[in-house]
Design a protein around this motif. Structure first.
Motif, mmCIF file in Angstrom:
data_model
loop_
_atom_site.group_PDB
_atom_site.id
_atom_site.type_symbol
_atom_site.label_atom_id
_atom_site.label_comp_id
_atom_site.label_asym_id
_atom_site.label_seq_id
_atom_site.Cartn_x
_atom_site.Cartn_y
_atom_site.Cartn_z
ATOM 1 N N LEU A 127 -19.695 18.715 -1.624
ATOM 2 C CA LEU A 127 -19.502 17.814 -0.493
ATOM 3 C C LEU A 127 -20.865 17.423 0.040
ATOM 4 C CD1 LEU A 127 -16.992 18.001 2.382
ATOM 5 C CD2 LEU A 127 -19.405 17.968 2.942
ATOM 6 N N SER A 128 -21.054 16.142 0.320
ATOM 7 C CA SER A 128 -22.324 15.663 0.854
ATOM 8 C C SER A 128 -22.230 15.530 2.368
ATOM 9 C CB SER A 128 -22.683 14.311 0.242
ATOM 10 O OG SER A 128 -23.859 13.786 0.831
ATOM 11 N N PRO A 129 -22.952 16.371 3.119
ATOM 12 C CA PRO A 129 -22.829 16.321 4.583
ATOM 13 C C PRO A 129 -23.333 15.021 5.181
ATOM 14 C CG PRO A 129 -24.631 17.764 3.931
ATOM 15 C CD PRO A 129 -23.902 17.402 2.675
ATOM 16 N N GLY A 130 -24.168 14.299 4.437
ATOM 17 C CA GLY A 130 -24.694 13.040 4.965
ATOM 18 C C GLY A 130 -23.819 11.844 4.646
ATOM 19 N N ALA A 131 -22.716 12.079 3.947
ATOM 20 C CA ALA A 131 -21.833 10.979 3.561
ATOM 21 C C ALA A 131 -20.571 11.009 4.406
ATOM 22 C CB ALA A 131 -21.483 11.082 2.076
ATOM 23 N N PRO A 132 -20.423 10.088 5.354
ATOM 24 C CA PRO A 132 -19.211 10.085 6.200
ATOM 25 C C PRO A 132 -17.925 10.021 5.397
ATOM 26 C CG PRO A 132 -20.880 8.610 7.105
ATOM 27 C CD PRO A 132 -21.373 9.035 5.750
ATOM 28 N N ASP A 133 -17.947 9.288 4.251
ATOM 29 C CA ASP A 133 -16.727 9.188 3.446
ATOM 30 C C ASP A 133 -16.321 10.547 2.887
ATOM 31 O OD1 ASP A 133 -16.620 6.512 3.945
ATOM 32 O OD2 ASP A 133 -17.384 5.879 1.989
ATOM 33 N N ASP A 134 -17.319 11.399 2.558
ATOM 34 C CA ASP A 134 -16.999 12.736 2.069
ATOM 35 C C ASP A 134 -16.344 13.575 3.155
ATOM 36 O OD1 ASP A 134 -17.960 12.283 -0.458
ATOM 37 O OD2 ASP A 134 -19.333 13.982 -0.475
ATOM 38 N N LEU A 135 -16.934 13.564 4.343
ATOM 39 C CA LEU A 135 -16.396 14.359 5.439
ATOM 40 C C LEU A 135 -15.007 13.876 5.835
ATOM 41 C CD1 LEU A 135 -19.613 14.669 7.638
ATOM 42 C CD2 LEU A 135 -18.584 16.462 6.240
ATOM 43 N N GLU A 136 -14.849 12.565 5.945
ATOM 44 C CA GLU A 136 -13.545 12.005 6.297
ATOM 45 C C GLU A 136 -12.520 12.288 5.204
ATOM 46 O OE1 GLU A 136 -12.432 10.615 8.962
ATOM 47 O OE2 GLU A 136 -14.226 10.172 10.145
ATOM 48 N N GLY A 137 -12.953 12.142 3.939
ATOM 49 C CA GLY A 137 -12.044 12.387 2.833
ATOM 50 C C GLY A 137 -11.612 13.833 2.748
ATOM 51 N N PHE A 138 -12.549 14.743 2.965
ATOM 52 C CA PHE A 138 -12.238 16.176 2.954
ATOM 53 C C PHE A 138 -11.208 16.483 4.037
ATOM 54 C CE2 PHE A 138 -14.112 20.265 1.424
ATOM 55 C CZ PHE A 138 -13.333 21.130 2.177
ATOM 56 N N ALA A 139 -11.457 15.999 5.252
ATOM 57 C CA ALA A 139 -10.541 16.255 6.365
ATOM 58 C C ALA A 139 -9.174 15.620 6.106
ATOM 59 C CB ALA A 139 -11.139 15.723 7.663
ATOM 60 N N ARG A 140 -9.146 14.440 5.504
ATOM 61 C CA ARG A 140 -7.872 13.765 5.224
ATOM 62 C C ARG A 140 -7.040 14.565 4.229
ATOM 63 N NH1 ARG A 140 -6.961 10.954 0.979
ATOM 64 N NH2 ARG A 140 -9.192 10.679 0.575
ATOM 65 N N VAL A 141 -7.666 15.076 3.173
ATOM 66 C CA VAL A 141 -6.937 15.870 2.185
ATOM 67 C C VAL A 141 -6.388 17.141 2.818
ATOM 68 C CG1 VAL A 141 -7.189 17.247 0.077
ATOM 69 C CG2 VAL A 141 -8.151 14.944 0.189
ATOM 70 N N ARG A 142 -7.222 17.805 3.627
ATOM 71 C CA ARG A 142 -6.766 19.047 4.242
ATOM 72 C C ARG A 142 -5.602 18.807 5.197
ATOM 73 N NH1 ARG A 142 -9.826 23.700 4.464
ATOM 74 N NH2 ARG A 142 -8.076 24.428 5.700
ATOM 75 N N ARG A 143 -5.659 17.722 5.954
ATOM 76 C CA ARG A 143 -4.547 17.425 6.873
ATOM 77 C C ARG A 143 -3.254 17.165 6.110
ATOM 78 N NH1 ARG A 143 -8.580 14.521 9.891
ATOM 79 N NH2 ARG A 143 -8.019 12.607 8.781
ATOM 80 N N ALA A 144 -3.364 16.499 4.956
ATOM 81 C CA ALA A 144 -2.171 16.187 4.171
ATOM 82 C C ALA A 144 -1.612 17.430 3.496
ATOM 83 C CB ALA A 144 -2.505 15.118 3.127
ATOM 84 N N ALA A 145 -2.494 18.292 2.984
ATOM 85 C CA ALA A 145 -2.043 19.464 2.236
ATOM 86 C C ALA A 145 -1.722 20.643 3.137
ATOM 87 C CB ALA A 145 -3.122 19.871 1.227
ATOM 88 N N LEU A 146 -2.392 20.734 4.282
ATOM 89 C CA LEU A 146 -2.223 21.875 5.184
ATOM 90 C C LEU A 146 -2.259 21.376 6.629
ATOM 91 C CD1 LEU A 146 -2.058 25.048 4.765
ATOM 92 C CD2 LEU A 146 -4.435 25.081 5.500
ATOM 93 N N PRO A 147 -1.188 20.735 7.076
ATOM 94 C CA PRO A 147 -1.197 20.132 8.409
ATOM 95 C C PRO A 147 -1.134 21.126 9.557
ATOM 96 C CG PRO A 147 0.969 19.903 7.405
ATOM 97 C CD PRO A 147 0.074 20.483 6.350
ATOM 98 N N PHE A 148 -1.088 22.421 9.242
ATOM 99 C CA PHE A 148 -0.927 23.440 10.286
ATOM 100 C C PHE A 148 -2.264 24.070 10.663
ATOM 101 C CE2 PHE A 148 1.847 23.863 6.555
ATOM 102 C CZ PHE A 148 2.920 23.103 6.997
#
Length: 309
Positions: free
Chosen positions: A8-29
């Motif tokens: 994951l690239s901390p300087g890439a907003p798309d990476d951070l947003e994408g990581f968070a989006r996947v986690r919310r979809a797979a583990l919404p709790f």
């Protein structure tokens, strides 16, 4: 469609947003935001060798892995792998690639035992078993509808007990660190945990962007913290208790329930509509407390273990 795995690239907003989006979809709790990811990358203890990976297809993040050593454990070599793939992108090899990258990283840093949380669903458990992991203990995710549910009425503290917020300890949080260390050491787990590094606790817990000192409630007995309910929020409408516990000398008095009830009432008054938490399935007393509040189990995870070497 080719799937690749990289850091994951901390300087890439798309990476951070994408990581968070996947986690919310797979583990919404579970509460996680791009800001909390960036904070973990910057402030996780060096001995954890924390390394998040992303699986990418056609420029889109479709899978994630959070990988680290349990640096707070007195037993060295305990590695953690938490892999989640977006539900719309499973069966494309992303999970296998993420597990492989995570295992290589942890083995290179001395891990001898790997632990992974897996949602208690047949496909997920079969995936873990195919990769050499055996089922161990389990834990529940629980949810409470704060907007429409009915909370127990607030109770006056008993004589000698005072309720305060975490914010009241802003000048000196060390008493809360000591209480957190004592209660965490008694939590049911596959891995013993010892909080001994106050500076690391400040960075990873107290200064975490999701931590809400204002909604955290502390019960004092004779002026000293005796029980608490620690809170994180997502900055929107979701509220989560990440630790509720009582010092050993004060257990059996209902202080944890008192603190959590106060926090829940204040969270609802502040506009939070959903409360989430988690409990090890062996933690009967805390599960009973959460059911008393009206929490309902919404999912279960099973921890899987693989021994290396």
């Amino acid at each position: 469609m080719t799937v690749t795995v990289r850091d994951l690239s901390p300087g890439a907003p798309d990476d951070l947003e994408g990581f968070a989006r996947v986690r919310r979809a797979a583990l919404p709790f579970f509460l996680l935001t791009p800001e909390s990811l960036a904070h973990d990358l910057t402030h996780m203890h060096p001995d954890a060798h924390y390394r998040p990976f992303v699986a990418v297809a056609d420029g889109e993040v479709i899978g994630t892995a959070q990988v680290h050593l349990s640096h707070e454990s007195p037993e060295p070599g305990q590695g953690n792998i938490n892999v989640y793939v977006h539900p719309g992108h499973t069966r494309r090899g992303a999970g296998t690639l993420l597990v492989r990258a995570a295992e290589e990283h942890l083995a290179a840093h001395g891990a001898t035992r790997l632990l992974a949380w897996v949602l208690d669903e047949p496909g997920n458990r079969a995936f873990a078993e195919r990769h050499g992991y055996r089922a161990s203990r389990s834990a529940h995710f629980l949810r409470l509808d704060l907007a429409h549910g009915t909370l127990p009425p607030l109770q006056d503290p008993p004589p000698g007990v005072e309720l305060r917020t975490g914010s009241d300890f802003a000048a000196d949080p060390r008493p809360l660190f000591e209480l957190d260390a004592e209660t965490t050491a008694d939590e049911p787990s596959d891995v013993d945990t010892e909080f001994t590094d106050y500076e690391a606790w400040l960075k990873e817990t107290w200064q975490h962007p999701l931590f809400s000192a204002e909604l955290t409630t502390v019960a004092l007995v004779d002026g000293r913290p005796a029980a608490f309910s620690a809170v994180r929020t997502d900055g929107g409408t979701r509220y989560g208790t990440v630790m509720t516990g009582t010092a050993r000398a004060h257990r059996g008095r209902g202080l944890a329930k008192l603190a959590k009830n106060d926090s829940l009432h204040r969270a609802r008054a502040a506009g939070y509509t959903e409360a989430i938490t988690g409990n090890d399935t062996g933690n009967g007393p805390m599960i009973a407390i959460n059911r008393w509040f009206g929490y309902e189990i919404c999912a279960t995870e099973v921890r899987h273990v693989r021994e290396l070497g």
